[in-house]
Design a protein around this motif. Structure first.
Motif, PDB file in Angstrom:
ATOM      1  N   LYS A  45     -17.300 -80.271  45.215  1.00 40.15           N
ATOM      2  CA  LYS A  45     -16.015 -80.127  45.889  1.00 40.15           C
ATOM      3  C   LYS A  45     -14.900 -80.750  45.056  1.00 40.15           C
ATOM      4  O   LYS A  45     -13.797 -80.185  44.950  1.00 40.15           O
ATOM      5  N   LEU A  46     -15.183 -81.876  44.440  1.00 40.31           N
ATOM      6  CA  LEU A  46     -14.193 -82.526  43.586  1.00 40.31           C
ATOM      7  C   LEU A  46     -13.873 -81.654  42.376  1.00 40.31           C
ATOM      8  O   LEU A  46     -12.717 -81.571  41.944  1.00 40.31           O
ATOM      9  N   LYS A  82     -22.759 -86.521  37.474  1.00 39.87           N
ATOM     10  CA  LYS A  82     -23.547 -85.568  38.256  1.00 39.87           C
ATOM     11  C   LYS A  82     -24.521 -84.810  37.369  1.00 39.87           C
ATOM     12  O   LYS A  82     -25.682 -84.601  37.721  1.00 39.87           O
ATOM     13  N   SER A 139     -12.398 -87.817  38.078  1.00 38.11           N
ATOM     14  CA  SER A 139     -13.125 -86.595  38.417  1.00 38.11           C
ATOM     15  C   SER A 139     -14.006 -86.143  37.265  1.00 38.11           C
ATOM     16  O   SER A 139     -15.155 -85.723  37.461  1.00 38.11           O
ATOM     17  N   GLN A 185     -27.374 -86.293  47.276  1.00 43.18           N
ATOM     18  CA  GLN A 185     -26.226 -86.942  47.908  1.00 43.18           C
ATOM     19  C   GLN A 185     -24.956 -86.784  47.066  1.00 43.18           C
ATOM     20  O   GLN A 185     -23.855 -86.675  47.607  1.00 43.18           O
ATOM     21  N   MET A 186     -25.102 -86.761  45.742  1.00 39.63           N
ATOM     22  CA  MET A 186     -23.942 -86.681  44.859  1.00 39.63           C
ATOM     23  C   MET A 186     -23.415 -85.254  44.712  1.00 39.63           C
ATOM     24  O   MET A 186     -22.191 -85.039  44.620  1.00 39.63           O
ATOM     25  N   PRO A 230     -22.853 -82.348  46.529  1.00 36.36           N
ATOM     26  CA  PRO A 230     -21.756 -81.748  47.329  1.00 36.36           C
ATOM     27  C   PRO A 230     -20.397 -82.378  47.027  1.00 36.36           C
ATOM     28  O   PRO A 230     -19.388 -81.673  46.915  1.00 36.36           O
ATOM     29  N   TYR A 231     -20.373 -83.692  46.882  1.00 39.80           N
ATOM     30  CA  TYR A 231     -19.124 -84.397  46.588  1.00 39.80           C
ATOM     31  C   TYR A 231     -18.590 -83.983  45.217  1.00 39.80           C
ATOM     32  O   TYR A 231     -17.397 -83.681  45.061  1.00 39.80           O
ATOM     33  N   ALA A 232     -19.478 -83.945  44.216  1.00 46.43           N
ATOM     34  CA  ALA A 232     -19.051 -83.605  42.856  1.00 46.43           C
ATOM     35  C   ALA A 232     -18.568 -82.163  42.769  1.00 46.43           C
ATOM     36  O   ALA A 232     -17.582 -81.869  42.084  1.00 46.43           O
TER      37      ALA A 232
END
Length: 290
Positions: free
Chosen positions: A48-49, A231, A224, A41-42, A44-46
């Motif tokens: 992209k960030l 992550k 970030s 869950q983490m 993809p977000y990390a």
């Protein structure tokens, strides 16, 4: 050949070991499911960030972004993410080897190692690279209750030391989770932030900063960076349980095979003993008859 009593004791000992490894395998499998869900869950977000962070950093000059200021590399820090416990195959040893390789290949840089996880901490505390004492924390409780706030405090401490000039470069070495049987060793540059090279024209893009550049630098970029470290630690946490589950599965299989071999040896020895007793009886009977 060992006597029957010794073989029985070995069979019992192997059986007890097999029960322990089987139980540890099931515990790791249960923990792996939760850890895997967290990193899936983490990630993809990390990622992209991280992409956005690299692009934004490329559009800021060194005076505007203190976290991307490149200096002559004289002092470095390696954040070696391992675990608190063993019995996970080569999981911890791979981190130690990779960290040692970076130190050996960059002998012109004075490195310190921040060991996250008791195994990493215990190994590097014996050498001259240990830096946990300078941070004032062994971080042994990190994996007892893994949460963003704890990781955030570690990242913030590292970032402050980089800004002050204590370190000129910071690497994170960790196991990236692919599946239960495969963990990939990754070495990522945490600081300074590396501008994205995926698009040659990215540095020429004019970004609209809202509300302003200062807020972006003081708020978004530190957050970030904290997420990137979080992550990496989540990745390592899932990899640890996957590696331990695989190691305990193999240990259980090996114990089962050894137990089968010992039982076969025991039966052969028992049969040989019975045959010897029968021959003695028959020999005695023949002697009486004669």
């Amino acid at each position: 050949m060992a006597n029957l009593k010794e073989i029985r004791e070995r069979i019992s000992s192997v059986g007890s070991t097999m029960q322990i490894t089987s139980a540890m395998k099931m515990v790791s499998a249960a923990k792996l499911k939760r850890a895997q869900n967290a990193i899936v869950q983490m990630r993809p977000y990390a990622e992209k960030l991280q992409e956005i962070l690299s692009n934004v950093s490329g559009s800021l000059n060194a005076s505007e972004n203190k976290y991307s200021a490149e200096r002559e590399v004289k002092k470095g820090l390696i954040i070696a993410v391992a675990s608190n416990r063993g019995l996970a195959g080569a999981f911890n040893n791979n981190i130690i080897k990779e960290s040692s390789r970076i130190i050996a290949e960059n002998d012109e840089v004075s490195f310190e190692v921040l060991g996250l996880g008791k195994k990493s901490y215990d190994h590097f505390r014996k050498g001259s690279y240990h830096s946990n004492d300078s941070f004032g924390n062994t971080y042994a409780a990190l994996f007892d209750d893994l949460n963003f706030n704890y990781v955030s405090s570690i990242a913030e401490d590292v970032m402050n030391r980089y800004v002050k000039g204590d370190y000129d470069i910071v690497y994170v070495v960790y196991n990236s989770f692919k599946n239960a049987g495969v963990q990939i060793i990754r070495t990522e540059q945490f600081l300074p932030i590396v501008a994205s090279e995926s698009d040659e024209s990215s540095s020429a893009v004019e970004y609209i900063f809202e509300p302003n550049k200062e807020t972006i630098v003081e708020d978004l970029i530190p957050k970030s960076l904290k997420i990137q470290l979080y992550k990496a630690i989540l990745d390592s946490h899932a990899s640890e349980h996957g590696a331990r589950m695989t190691a305990m599965h193999k240990a259980t299989d090996n114990a089962s095979e050894l137990q089968k071999e010992l039982k076969l040896t025991y039966n052969k020895a028992r049969q040989a003993a019975i045959t010897a007793e029968i021959l003695e009886i028959v020999g005695g009977a023949e002697a009486l008859n004669s």
